[in-house]
Design an enzyme around this catalytic site. Structure first.
Site, mmCIF file in Angstrom:
data_model
loop_
_atom_site.group_PDB
_atom_site.id
_atom_site.type_symbol
_atom_site.label_atom_id
_atom_site.label_comp_id
_atom_site.label_asym_id
_atom_site.label_seq_id
_atom_site.Cartn_x
_atom_site.Cartn_y
_atom_site.Cartn_z
ATOM 1 N N ASP A 166 -40.133 -15.001 17.986
ATOM 2 C CA ASP A 166 -39.400 -14.185 17.692
ATOM 3 C C ASP A 166 -38.323 -13.847 18.757
ATOM 4 O O ASP A 166 -38.577 -15.086 19.260
ATOM 5 C CB ASP A 166 -40.528 -13.091 17.293
ATOM 6 C CG ASP A 166 -41.488 -12.459 19.049
ATOM 7 O OD1 ASP A 166 -41.342 -13.422 20.029
ATOM 8 O OD2 ASP A 166 -41.509 -11.346 19.252
ATOM 9 N N TYR A 168 -35.682 -12.894 22.022
ATOM 10 C CA TYR A 168 -36.128 -12.398 23.366
ATOM 11 C C TYR A 168 -36.549 -11.346 23.505
ATOM 12 O O TYR A 168 -35.408 -10.665 22.334
ATOM 13 C CB TYR A 168 -34.921 -13.075 24.694
ATOM 14 C CG TYR A 168 -34.775 -14.684 23.812
ATOM 15 C CD1 TYR A 168 -36.226 -15.843 24.581
ATOM 16 C CD2 TYR A 168 -33.914 -15.191 23.212
ATOM 17 C CE1 TYR A 168 -36.167 -16.921 24.661
ATOM 18 C CE2 TYR A 168 -34.426 -16.819 23.724
ATOM 19 C CZ TYR A 168 -35.402 -17.391 23.882
ATOM 20 O OH TYR A 168 -34.971 -18.728 24.651
ATOM 21 N N PHE A 179 -34.028 -19.213 19.596
ATOM 22 C CA PHE A 179 -33.881 -20.192 21.165
ATOM 23 C C PHE A 179 -32.740 -19.764 21.952
ATOM 24 O O PHE A 179 -32.741 -20.205 23.515
ATOM 25 C CB PHE A 179 -34.304 -21.599 20.902
ATOM 26 C CG PHE A 179 -35.573 -21.744 20.563
ATOM 27 C CD1 PHE A 179 -36.757 -21.521 22.076
ATOM 28 C CD2 PHE A 179 -35.623 -21.978 19.782
ATOM 29 C CE1 PHE A 179 -37.641 -22.663 21.927
ATOM 30 C CE2 PHE A 179 -37.349 -22.348 18.726
ATOM 31 C CZ PHE A 179 -38.733 -22.455 19.676
ATOM 32 N N HIS A 288 -44.618 -26.967 22.092
ATOM 33 C CA HIS A 288 -44.100 -26.127 22.269
ATOM 34 C C HIS A 288 -43.021 -26.623 23.471
ATOM 35 O O HIS A 288 -43.701 -26.569 24.292
ATOM 36 C CB HIS A 288 -44.335 -24.806 22.522
ATOM 37 C CG HIS A 288 -43.361 -23.507 22.086
ATOM 38 N ND1 HIS A 288 -42.337 -22.875 22.865
ATOM 39 C CD2 HIS A 288 -42.944 -22.765 21.237
ATOM 40 C CE1 HIS A 288 -41.754 -21.921 22.838
ATOM 41 N NE2 HIS A 288 -41.824 -21.691 21.518
#
Length: 327
Positions: A166, A168, A179, A288
């Site tokens: 989701d 930031y 990202f 991740h």
């Protein structure tokens, strides 16, 4: 399938139920709304030159490799879509209503592929949820950037898919691309680790900013599974309907395209592998890139060079992963 005129997509939001009743200041709102609608229409006509001729996905068939649009052509498309989405937000605001989600998805090929999703119960529920959230909280990203990943280019220009969770949730960070953060914002730790892997893998120099827009202009689909978030409240818009919509997008890419590269980082993203036909596409999995897990398999994964190797084998241009400094 004949391509639908794009001007049909630049109409203002439809009248909402109950808007026949006059409200204080309605005349002024109506005049402002008409002015903004005219601006939308004008910009819509101007956008035809930029997007006319972009192939529309055909139902139930793999799309053959399309003539690659240049980075500059995709940048033009994306910037025009942002402008039009912003005008639609302003039009809705002038009319005293929240924007309809479907009015913010500008790219014609994605509208054709996913337009039916907006009439489904989970999206109607999501629309009601967001209407309340926008009134009561600060929500990120800004409304006109919610579908930025989709509005960055036609479905037949996608080459690589990077799936985040989701947006930031801190002020000014979310920009509609997974990202990525706008210039001037501190580079998040996950992105710092992505830059480290890029340096080791492709000898890329890490920039001092976190804007990944350049990737999106090369057919890198930077998709979050959830497209909005409440300020300072991570995952606050999860399980409200977005996941069904973005799952449909992934499934559509899998069904209609061939030879794409999916980068799935972390367990959450890797769950999306069930939506992807591994016989048609290339799926790369790793930990991740967050500070908690980058050392557990993200560093050294070499996904960026591997993605380019796969693209070359498919006859597609490689991605220039170097993010340029801002001058």
């Amino acid at each position: 399938m004949a391509q639908k005129s794009i001007t049909a997509f630049f109409k203002g939001p439809e009248k909402r139920k109950g808007t026949d009743d006059p409200a204080p200041g309605a005349d002024k709102k109506q005049k402002v709304g008409i002015a903004v609608a005219a601006a939308v229409s004008k910009d819509g006509e101007a956008a035809v030159a930029a997007v006319k001729g972009a192939p529309t996905a055909s139902e139930g068939a793999d799309l053959p490799p399309a003539p690659k649009l240049s980075t500059e052509e995709l940048r033009t498309l994306a910037n025009r879509a942002i402008e039009i989405a912003q005008l639609r937000v302003e039009q809705a605001k002038a009319l005293g209503v929240p924007p309809k989600l479907e009015d913010l998805l500008i790219d014609e090929s994605w509208r054709e592929a996913l337009g039916g999703e907006f009439s489904k119960p989970h999206m109607r529920k999501l629309g009601d949820f967001l209407s309340t959230e926008w009134q009561q909280h600060s929500i990120y990203p800004p409304q006109h950037l919610i579908f930025r990943a989709f509005n960055s280019g036609p479905i037949d220009q996608v080459r690589v898919v990077i799936i985040g969770q989701d947006p930031y949730h801190n002020t000014g960070q979310a920009m509609g691309l997974s990202f990525s953060v706008p210039p001037g914002k501190a580079v998040p730790s996950s992105l710092q680790n992505i830059y480290k892997e890029l340096k080791d893998d492709c000898r890329c120099t890490a920039p001092k900013h976190g804007d990944l827009e350049k990737w999106s202009h090369q057919g890198v689909f930077l998709l979050n599974a959830v497209l909005t978030v409440r300020a300072h409240d991570a995952a606050s818009h999860g399980k409200q309907g977005w996941e069904s919509f973005t799952d449909a997008a992934i499934s559509t890419l899998s069904a209609r395209r061939k030879g794409l590269v999916f980068l799935l980082w972390g367990k959450y993203a890797q769950q999306k592998a069930a939506l992807i036909d591994s016989k048609k596409h290339h799926i790369l999995k790793a930990a991740h890139p967050s500070g908690f897990s980058a050392n557990k398999g993200f560093f050294g994964c070499r996904h960026f060079s591997k993605a380019n190797d796969y693209l070359k084998k498919e006859g597609l241009p490689p991605v220039d992963w170097q993010i340029d400094p801002i001058t």
